[in-house]
Design an enzyme around this catalytic site. Structure first.
Site, mmCIF file in Angstrom:
data_model
loop_
_atom_site.group_PDB
_atom_site.id
_atom_site.type_symbol
_atom_site.label_atom_id
_atom_site.label_comp_id
_atom_site.label_asym_id
_atom_site.label_seq_id
_atom_site.Cartn_x
_atom_site.Cartn_y
_atom_site.Cartn_z
ATOM 1 N N ASN A 198 2.353 4.617 7.354
ATOM 2 C CA ASN A 198 1.846 3.388 6.721
ATOM 3 C C ASN A 198 2.573 2.121 7.183
ATOM 4 O OD1 ASN A 198 0.811 1.710 4.217
ATOM 5 N ND2 ASN A 198 3.056 1.653 4.129
ATOM 6 N N ASP A 201 14.295 2.143 10.431
ATOM 7 C CA ASP A 201 13.368 1.230 11.108
ATOM 8 C C ASP A 201 12.509 2.087 12.032
ATOM 9 O OD1 ASP A 201 12.125 -0.474 12.894
ATOM 10 O OD2 ASP A 201 13.857 -1.804 13.110
ATOM 11 N N ILE A 247 0.834 -1.203 0.000
ATOM 12 C CA ILE A 247 0.000 0.000 0.000
ATOM 13 C C ILE A 247 0.873 1.259 0.000
ATOM 14 C CG2 ILE A 247 -1.678 1.322 1.360
ATOM 15 C CD1 ILE A 247 -2.775 -1.414 2.389
ATOM 16 N N TYR A 273 -2.493 -7.937 16.741
ATOM 17 C CA TYR A 273 -2.535 -6.994 15.605
ATOM 18 C C TYR A 273 -3.602 -5.927 15.844
ATOM 19 C CZ TYR A 273 -3.018 -5.286 10.777
ATOM 20 O OH TYR A 273 -3.082 -4.495 9.649
ATOM 21 N N SER A 321 -4.686 2.293 10.515
ATOM 22 C CA SER A 321 -5.218 1.202 11.328
ATOM 23 C C SER A 321 -5.671 0.116 10.366
ATOM 24 C CB SER A 321 -6.353 1.686 12.221
ATOM 25 O OG SER A 321 -6.862 0.604 12.982
ATOM 26 N N SER A 322 -6.744 -0.573 10.693
ATOM 27 C CA SER A 322 -7.226 -1.686 9.874
ATOM 28 C C SER A 322 -8.683 -1.942 10.195
ATOM 29 C CB SER A 322 -6.404 -2.937 10.200
ATOM 30 O OG SER A 322 -7.056 -4.079 9.672
ATOM 31 N N LYS A 347 -3.317 -1.827 16.445
ATOM 32 C CA LYS A 347 -3.992 -0.833 15.601
ATOM 33 C C LYS A 347 -4.979 0.020 16.414
ATOM 34 C CE LYS A 347 -2.041 -1.643 11.640
ATOM 35 N NZ LYS A 347 -1.131 -0.625 11.076
ATOM 36 N N THR A 405 -1.895 -7.214 -0.932
ATOM 37 C CA THR A 405 -0.448 -7.044 -0.716
ATOM 38 C C THR A 405 0.072 -8.317 -0.063
ATOM 39 O OG1 THR A 405 -0.573 -6.256 1.552
ATOM 40 C CG2 THR A 405 -0.827 -4.585 -0.177
HETATM 41 P P1 NDP Z 1 3.394 -4.882 3.170
HETATM 42 O O1 NDP Z 1 3.911 -5.997 4.016
HETATM 43 O O2 NDP Z 1 3.031 -5.139 1.755
HETATM 44 O O3 NDP Z 1 4.480 -3.681 3.173
HETATM 45 C C1 NDP Z 1 4.989 -3.245 4.406
HETATM 46 C C2 NDP Z 1 5.850 -2.028 4.217
HETATM 47 O O4 NDP Z 1 6.243 -1.576 5.524
HETATM 48 C C3 NDP Z 1 7.136 -2.292 3.449
HETATM 49 O O5 NDP Z 1 7.433 -1.152 2.677
HETATM 50 C C4 NDP Z 1 8.169 -2.484 4.559
HETATM 51 O O6 NDP Z 1 9.498 -2.094 4.184
HETATM 52 C C5 NDP Z 1 7.653 -1.503 5.605
HETATM 53 N N1 NDP Z 1 8.112 -1.824 6.947
HETATM 54 C C6 NDP Z 1 7.943 -2.974 7.658
HETATM 55 N N2 NDP Z 1 8.555 -2.867 8.861
HETATM 56 C C7 NDP Z 1 9.105 -1.624 8.900
HETATM 57 C C8 NDP Z 1 9.880 -0.923 9.843
HETATM 58 N N3 NDP Z 1 10.216 -1.475 11.017
HETATM 59 N N4 NDP Z 1 10.292 0.329 9.554
HETATM 60 C C9 NDP Z 1 9.978 0.911 8.374
HETATM 61 N N5 NDP Z 1 9.252 0.297 7.422
HETATM 62 C C10 NDP Z 1 8.828 -0.958 7.691
HETATM 63 O O7 NDP Z 1 2.166 -4.256 3.992
HETATM 64 P P2 NDP Z 1 0.833 -3.528 3.455
HETATM 65 O O8 NDP Z 1 1.174 -2.612 2.359
HETATM 66 O O9 NDP Z 1 -0.203 -4.533 3.253
HETATM 67 O O10 NDP Z 1 0.416 -2.703 4.769
HETATM 68 C C11 NDP Z 1 0.619 -1.310 4.901
HETATM 69 C C12 NDP Z 1 -0.179 -0.835 6.100
HETATM 70 O O11 NDP Z 1 -1.559 -1.072 5.890
HETATM 71 C C13 NDP Z 1 0.174 -1.542 7.408
HETATM 72 O O12 NDP Z 1 0.159 -0.612 8.474
HETATM 73 C C14 NDP Z 1 -0.933 -2.565 7.565
HETATM 74 O O13 NDP Z 1 -1.136 -2.926 8.902
HETATM 75 C C15 NDP Z 1 -2.096 -1.786 6.996
HETATM 76 N N6 NDP Z 1 -3.217 -2.605 6.543
HETATM 77 C C16 NDP Z 1 -3.039 -3.522 5.534
HETATM 78 C C17 NDP Z 1 -4.099 -4.317 5.103
HETATM 79 C C18 NDP Z 1 -3.967 -5.340 4.033
HETATM 80 O O14 NDP Z 1 -4.907 -6.140 3.861
HETATM 81 N N7 NDP Z 1 -2.876 -5.380 3.275
HETATM 82 C C19 NDP Z 1 -5.434 -4.157 5.723
HETATM 83 C C20 NDP Z 1 -5.499 -3.170 6.751
HETATM 84 C C21 NDP Z 1 -4.428 -2.432 7.134
HETATM 85 P P3 NDP Z 1 10.564 -3.156 3.551
HETATM 86 O O15 NDP Z 1 10.092 -3.369 2.132
HETATM 87 O O16 NDP Z 1 11.863 -2.431 3.626
HETATM 88 O O17 NDP Z 1 10.476 -4.384 4.379
#
Ligand code: NDP
Length: 246
Positions: free
Chosen positions: A91, A64, A18, A154, A140-141, A158, A189
């Site tokens: 995000n 991080d 996202i 989780y 959040s979610s 959130k 994702t």
């Molecule tokens: P992804 O797992 O696809 O991507 C996660 C992203 O977060 C990556 O860019 C990753 O970086 C980064 N990340 C993870 N840990 C850290 C950290 N410690 N510091 C900095 N960056 C970090 O997740 P989504 O895109 O699916 O989720 C994005 C947000 O949306 C989250 O907050 C999730 O909880 C929320 N969400 C998602 C849903 C879904 O169905 N997908 C539904 C509801 C909410 P790197 O590539 O370097 O690892």
């Protein structure tokens, strides 16, 4: 004029999923982007390259979010580069799904470290470093609105983010900054699809009347609106972006 021209926007976790779609959309709307990532340097560089290719501006900065000193440097480097940050999109996040009885101390610490301490760290920096009249969009979610076994830590993480939004909005509103939460439903994702059989994905898709899961671009359009001045009067709210699931 594009809706975000002149704004500098920091998106945490913008290398994939996202966050990457959000960054591309915000750049399309004229914003200058800071693409934060944790470890995936190549993926972050690809998003930057796409934005530059489309005529936009972007830099990638590793940090991080669970580590306060890295988040401080992230803000300082971003401001050093662009002169300011107007919008923070919190995000970055992870999802560990286990029954509470099976959740280890390490799981809990990791889930809360990234999902709660992460936004805490960025909000603390944003409180003094975000430009006046800026915006914050926390993530959040929709899972906080339903009661699904294995989502305990989780949704607890959130729920904390949703409360940060409400309090932070009251703390920084005096500077013209509005603060909102966006709560996606199941979105296509790695975080959501990894390890899930197709029938589970289909069942979750059937919980909204459009009978599909969200695409990252569905969420990106909502974030782009919340980051724009047109959304300024929306403050301290939690916006569901879930097709009507809950
Ligand atoms: P992804 O797992 O696809 O991507 C996660 C992203 O977060 C990556 O860019 C990753 O970086 C980064 N990340 C993870 N840990 C850290 C950290 N410690 N510091 C900095 N960056 C970090 O997740 P989504 O895109 O699916 O989720 C994005 C947000 O949306 C989250 O907050 C999730 O909880 C929320 N969400 C998602 C849903 C879904 O169905 N997908 C539904 C509801 C909410 P790197 O590539 O370097 O690892």
């Amino acid at each position: 004029m594009k809706t975000l021209t002149g704004k500098v926007i920091l998106v945490t976790g913008a290398s994939r999923g996202i966050g990457a779609a959000v960054a591309l959309k915000l750049a399309d709307e004229g914003a200058k982007l800071i693409i934060n990532y944790a470890g995936n340097k190549e993926a972050a560089a690809e998003i930057v390259a796409k934005i530059l290719h489309n005529g936009g501006e972007a830099i990638a900065l590793q940090a991080d979010v669970s580590k306060s000193e890295e988040v401080k440097i992230l803000f300082d480097h971003g401001i050093e580069h662009y002169g300011k940050i107007d919008v923070l999109v919190n995000n970055a996040g992870i999802m560990i799904t286990k029954l509470i009885k099976d959740t280890t101390d390490e799981d809990f610490t990791r889930q809360f470290g990234i999902n709660v301490r992460g936004p805490f760290n960025t909000l603390r920096e944003a409180a003094t470093k975000l430009a006046d009249n800026g915006s914050v969009i926390n993530f959040s979610s929709t899972t906080t609105r339903v009661m699904m076994p294995t989502y305990g830590t989780y949704v607890a993480s959130k729920a904390a983010v949703e409360q940060f939004t409400r309090i932070f909005a009251k703390e920084v509103g005096v500077r013209g900054i509005n603060v909102n939460t966006v709560s996606p439903g199941p979105t296509n994702t790695e975080l959501f699809t990894k390890g899930k059989p197709q029938e589970v994905i289909d069942r979750l898709a059937s919980l909204n009347p459009f009978n599909r899961i969200g695409e990252p671009e569905d969420i990106a359009r909502v974030v782009a609106f919340l980051a724009s001045d047109d959304a300024k009067w929306i403050n301290a709210q939690n916006i569901g972006a879930n097709g009507g699931m809950a």
